[in-house]
Design a protein around this motif. Structure first.
Motif, PDB file in Angstrom:
ATOM      1  N   VAL A 127      -2.463  -1.839  -5.892  1.00 38.95           N
ATOM      2  CA  VAL A 127      -1.196  -2.073  -5.070  1.00 38.95           C
ATOM      3  C   VAL A 127      -0.933  -0.556  -4.753  1.00 38.95           C
ATOM      4  O   VAL A 127      -0.703   0.374  -5.737  1.00 38.95           O
ATOM      5  CB  VAL A 127      -0.219  -2.673  -5.735  1.00 38.95           C
ATOM      6  N   GLU A 128      -0.470  -0.171  -3.600  1.00 43.96           N
ATOM      7  CA  GLU A 128      -0.221   1.293  -3.268  1.00 43.96           C
ATOM      8  C   GLU A 128       1.250   1.066  -2.598  1.00 43.96           C
ATOM      9  O   GLU A 128       1.479   0.222  -1.678  1.00 43.96           O
ATOM     10  CB  GLU A 128      -1.113   1.875  -2.122  1.00 43.96           C
ATOM     11  N   ILE A 129       2.232   2.088  -2.869  1.00 45.43           N
ATOM     12  CA  ILE A 129       3.450   1.917  -2.239  1.00 45.43           C
ATOM     13  C   ILE A 129       3.606   3.290  -1.596  1.00 45.43           C
ATOM     14  O   ILE A 129       3.436   4.382  -2.002  1.00 45.43           O
ATOM     15  CB  ILE A 129       4.634   1.882  -3.515  1.00 45.43           C
ATOM     16  N   GLU A 130       4.109   3.186  -0.214  1.00 44.06           N
ATOM     17  CA  GLU A 130       4.283   4.310   0.518  1.00 44.06           C
ATOM     18  C   GLU A 130       5.504   5.241   0.145  1.00 44.06           C
ATOM     19  O   GLU A 130       6.661   4.701  -0.334  1.00 44.06           O
ATOM     20  CB  GLU A 130       4.200   3.992   1.850  1.00 44.06           C
ATOM     21  N   THR A 131       5.196   6.509  -0.143  1.00 37.61           N
ATOM     22  CA  THR A 131       6.298   7.468  -0.409  1.00 37.61           C
ATOM     23  C   THR A 131       6.096   8.789   0.772  1.00 37.61           C
ATOM     24  O   THR A 131       5.120   8.812   1.209  1.00 37.61           O
ATOM     25  CB  THR A 131       6.232   7.889  -1.795  1.00 37.61           C
ATOM     26  N   PRO A 132       7.332   9.470   0.575  1.00 41.89           N
ATOM     27  CA  PRO A 132       7.179  10.587   1.554  1.00 41.89           C
ATOM     28  C   PRO A 132       6.116  11.774   1.256  1.00 41.89           C
ATOM     29  O   PRO A 132       5.519  12.429   2.043  1.00 41.89           O
ATOM     30  CB  PRO A 132       8.557  11.468   1.641  1.00 41.89           C
ATOM     31  N   LYS A 133       5.456  11.575  -0.169  1.00 40.03           N
ATOM     32  CA  LYS A 133       4.334  12.528  -0.614  1.00 40.03           C
ATOM     33  C   LYS A 133       3.008  11.915  -0.494  1.00 40.03           C
ATOM     34  O   LYS A 133       2.144  12.564  -0.822  1.00 40.03           O
ATOM     35  CB  LYS A 133       4.853  12.953  -2.060  1.00 40.03           C
ATOM     36  N   GLY A 134       3.286  10.628   0.052  1.00 34.13           N
ATOM     37  CA  GLY A 134       1.636   9.950  -0.001  1.00 34.13           C
ATOM     38  C   GLY A 134       1.737   8.483  -0.778  1.00 34.13           C
ATOM     39  O   GLY A 134       2.777   8.180  -1.290  1.00 34.13           O
ATOM     40  N   ARG A 135       0.770   7.817  -0.764  1.00 38.14           N
ATOM     41  CA  ARG A 135       0.877   6.508  -1.262  1.00 38.14           C
ATOM     42  C   ARG A 135       0.710   6.579  -3.038  1.00 38.14           C
ATOM     43  O   ARG A 135      -0.028   7.265  -3.512  1.00 38.14           O
ATOM     44  CB  ARG A 135      -0.125   5.648  -1.029  1.00 38.14           C
ATOM     45  N   ILE A 136       1.686   6.047  -3.740  1.00 38.57           N
ATOM     46  CA  ILE A 136       1.409   5.919  -5.073  1.00 38.57           C
ATOM     47  C   ILE A 136       0.732   4.527  -5.490  1.00 38.57           C
ATOM     48  O   ILE A 136       1.306   3.532  -4.911  1.00 38.57           O
ATOM     49  CB  ILE A 136       2.979   5.902  -5.950  1.00 38.57           C
ATOM     50  N   LEU A 188      11.011   1.451  -7.322  1.00 41.77           N
ATOM     51  CA  LEU A 188       9.955   1.742  -6.748  1.00 41.77           C
ATOM     52  C   LEU A 188       9.853   3.228  -6.146  1.00 41.77           C
ATOM     53  O   LEU A 188      10.957   3.458  -5.594  1.00 41.77           O
ATOM     54  CB  LEU A 188       9.299   0.849  -5.627  1.00 41.77           C
ATOM     55  N   PRO A 189       8.906   4.136  -6.069  1.00 46.21           N
ATOM     56  CA  PRO A 189       7.736   4.028  -7.026  1.00 46.21           C
ATOM     57  C   PRO A 189       8.139   4.678  -8.294  1.00 46.21           C
ATOM     58  O   PRO A 189       8.797   5.458  -8.316  1.00 46.21           O
ATOM     59  CB  PRO A 189       6.831   4.686  -6.044  1.00 46.21           C
ATOM     60  N   LEU A 190       7.288   4.106  -9.506  1.00 50.36           N
ATOM     61  CA  LEU A 190       7.784   4.898 -10.660  1.00 50.36           C
ATOM     62  C   LEU A 190       5.885   5.221 -11.180  1.00 50.36           C
ATOM     63  O   LEU A 190       5.354   4.033 -11.423  1.00 50.36           O
ATOM     64  CB  LEU A 190       8.237   3.955 -11.623  1.00 50.36           C
ATOM     65  N   ARG A 191       5.840   6.711 -11.508  1.00 50.15           N
ATOM     66  CA  ARG A 191       4.386   6.743 -11.929  1.00 50.15           C
ATOM     67  C   ARG A 191       4.253   6.710 -13.572  1.00 50.15           C
ATOM     68  O   ARG A 191       3.153   6.758 -13.933  1.00 50.15           O
ATOM     69  CB  ARG A 191       4.099   8.336 -11.641  1.00 50.15           C
ATOM     70  N   THR A 192       5.332   6.331 -13.997  1.00 46.00           N
ATOM     71  CA  THR A 192       5.243   6.266 -15.517  1.00 46.00           C
ATOM     72  C   THR A 192       4.713   4.876 -16.150  1.00 46.00           C
ATOM     73  O   THR A 192       4.694   4.932 -17.533  1.00 46.00           O
ATOM     74  CB  THR A 192       6.521   6.759 -16.208  1.00 46.00           C
ATOM     75  N   LEU A 193       4.710   3.950 -15.431  1.00 48.75           N
ATOM     76  CA  LEU A 193       4.015   3.081 -15.942  1.00 48.75           C
ATOM     77  C   LEU A 193       2.357   2.979 -16.278  1.00 48.75           C
ATOM     78  O   LEU A 193       1.936   3.642 -15.704  1.00 48.75           O
ATOM     79  CB  LEU A 193       4.211   1.698 -14.802  1.00 48.75           C
ATOM     80  N   SER A 194       1.989   2.267 -17.281  1.00 42.98           N
ATOM     81  CA  SER A 194       0.886   2.244 -17.693  1.00 42.98           C
ATOM     82  C   SER A 194      -0.450   1.866 -16.749  1.00 42.98           C
ATOM     83  O   SER A 194      -1.422   2.481 -16.874  1.00 42.98           O
ATOM     84  CB  SER A 194       0.506   1.225 -19.025  1.00 42.98           C
ATOM     85  N   ILE A 195       0.062   1.229 -15.697  1.00 45.34           N
ATOM     86  CA  ILE A 195      -1.142   0.914 -14.422  1.00 45.34           C
ATOM     87  C   ILE A 195      -0.784   1.851 -13.324  1.00 45.34           C
ATOM     88  O   ILE A 195      -1.420   1.602 -12.461  1.00 45.34           O
ATOM     89  CB  ILE A 195      -0.617  -0.542 -14.370  1.00 45.34           C
ATOM     90  N   ARG A 211      14.743 -10.460  -3.495  1.00 40.98           N
ATOM     91  CA  ARG A 211      15.570  -9.178  -3.632  1.00 40.98           C
ATOM     92  C   ARG A 211      16.232  -8.552  -2.311  1.00 40.98           C
ATOM     93  O   ARG A 211      16.972  -7.640  -2.289  1.00 40.98           O
ATOM     94  CB  ARG A 211      14.878  -7.942  -4.364  1.00 40.98           C
ATOM     95  N   LYS A 212      15.866  -9.297  -1.396  1.00 38.32           N
ATOM     96  CA  LYS A 212      16.231  -8.865   0.193  1.00 38.32           C
ATOM     97  C   LYS A 212      16.048  -7.353   0.381  1.00 38.32           C
ATOM     98  O   LYS A 212      16.993  -6.510   0.906  1.00 38.32           O
ATOM     99  CB  LYS A 212      17.500  -9.228   0.484  1.00 38.32           C
ATOM    100  N   LEU A 213      14.690  -6.835   0.020  1.00 38.74           N
ATOM    101  CA  LEU A 213      14.460  -5.267   0.300  1.00 38.74           C
ATOM    102  C   LEU A 213      13.825  -5.163   1.620  1.00 38.74           C
ATOM    103  O   LEU A 213      13.224  -6.039   2.192  1.00 38.74           O
ATOM    104  CB  LEU A 213      13.499  -4.932  -0.769  1.00 38.74           C
ATOM    105  N   ASP A 214      13.927  -3.898   1.845  1.00 40.01           N
ATOM    106  CA  ASP A 214      13.429  -3.593   3.139  1.00 40.01           C
ATOM    107  C   ASP A 214      12.206  -2.901   3.214  1.00 40.01           C
ATOM    108  O   ASP A 214      11.902  -1.700   2.838  1.00 40.01           O
ATOM    109  CB  ASP A 214      14.578  -2.241   3.899  1.00 40.01           C
ATOM    110  N   MET A 226      14.247   3.266   7.340  1.00 37.60           N
ATOM    111  CA  MET A 226      12.798   3.243   7.376  1.00 37.60           C
ATOM    112  C   MET A 226      12.205   2.323   6.295  1.00 37.60           C
ATOM    113  O   MET A 226      12.557   2.346   5.306  1.00 37.60           O
ATOM    114  CB  MET A 226      12.347   4.583   7.158  1.00 37.60           C
ATOM    115  N   THR A 227      11.259   1.289   7.002  1.00 37.41           N
ATOM    116  CA  THR A 227      10.833   0.370   6.102  1.00 37.41           C
ATOM    117  C   THR A 227       9.688   0.905   5.386  1.00 37.41           C
ATOM    118  O   THR A 227       8.894   1.577   5.849  1.00 37.41           O
ATOM    119  CB  THR A 227      10.265  -0.760   7.049  1.00 37.41           C
ATOM    120  N   THR A 228       9.784   0.718   3.929  1.00 37.16           N
ATOM    121  CA  THR A 228       8.588   1.175   2.982  1.00 37.16           C
ATOM    122  C   THR A 228       7.515   0.006   3.084  1.00 37.16           C
ATOM    123  O   THR A 228       7.882  -0.841   3.130  1.00 37.16           O
ATOM    124  CB  THR A 228       9.161   1.352   1.552  1.00 37.16           C
ATOM    125  N   ARG A 229       6.195   0.332   3.078  1.00 40.33           N
ATOM    126  CA  ARG A 229       5.268  -0.359   3.040  1.00 40.33           C
ATOM    127  C   ARG A 229       4.608  -0.185   1.656  1.00 40.33           C
ATOM    128  O   ARG A 229       4.541   0.584   1.016  1.00 40.33           O
ATOM    129  CB  ARG A 229       4.115   0.043   4.088  1.00 40.33           C
TER     130      ARG A 229
END
Length: 102
Positions: free
Chosen positions: A53-62, A80-87, A32-35, A1-4
């Motif tokens: 910027v929002e990254i789609e995850t199974p739990k919602g967008r981060i 991706l995704p990583l919630r520990t970034l300062s932003i 990086r030839k990412l899906d 599945m392609t992540t948005r």
């Protein structure tokens, strides 16, 4: 599945660098030839976080914001995704607005 990955393209976000962020995201996806699929959306009204910027995850967008083009490579470097970034803004799921009773 392609992540948005969502990067806004409304006037407010564009005025603070969203176009450069979108180009940086696209470059990382290609290099990086990412899906992943870049989706241009509107703002959620959180103008102090733009570009958000929002990254789609199974739990919602981060969400990450405000993101600069120079931040994008680092976001991809740590995975991706990583919630520990300062932003990181965390999950960007909002409650449903109440419907009017007429």
């Amino acid at each position: 599945m392609t992540t948005r990955i969502y990067v806004p393209c409304d006037a407010a976000a564009l005025s603070v660098g969203a176009e450069a962020v979108a180009k940086a995201v696209h470059a990382e996806i290609v290099t990086r030839k990412l899906d992943l699929k870049l989706v241009r959306n509107g703002s959620r009204g959180l103008l102090w976080l733009e570009p958000l910027v929002e990254i789609e995850t199974p739990k919602g967008r981060i969400g990450y914001g405000p993101v600069k083009a120079s931040d994008v490579k680092g976001i991809f470097d740590v995975g991706l995704p990583l919630r520990t970034l300062s932003i990181s803004a965390g999950l960007t799921t909002f409650p449903t607005w109440p419907s009017s009773s007429g």
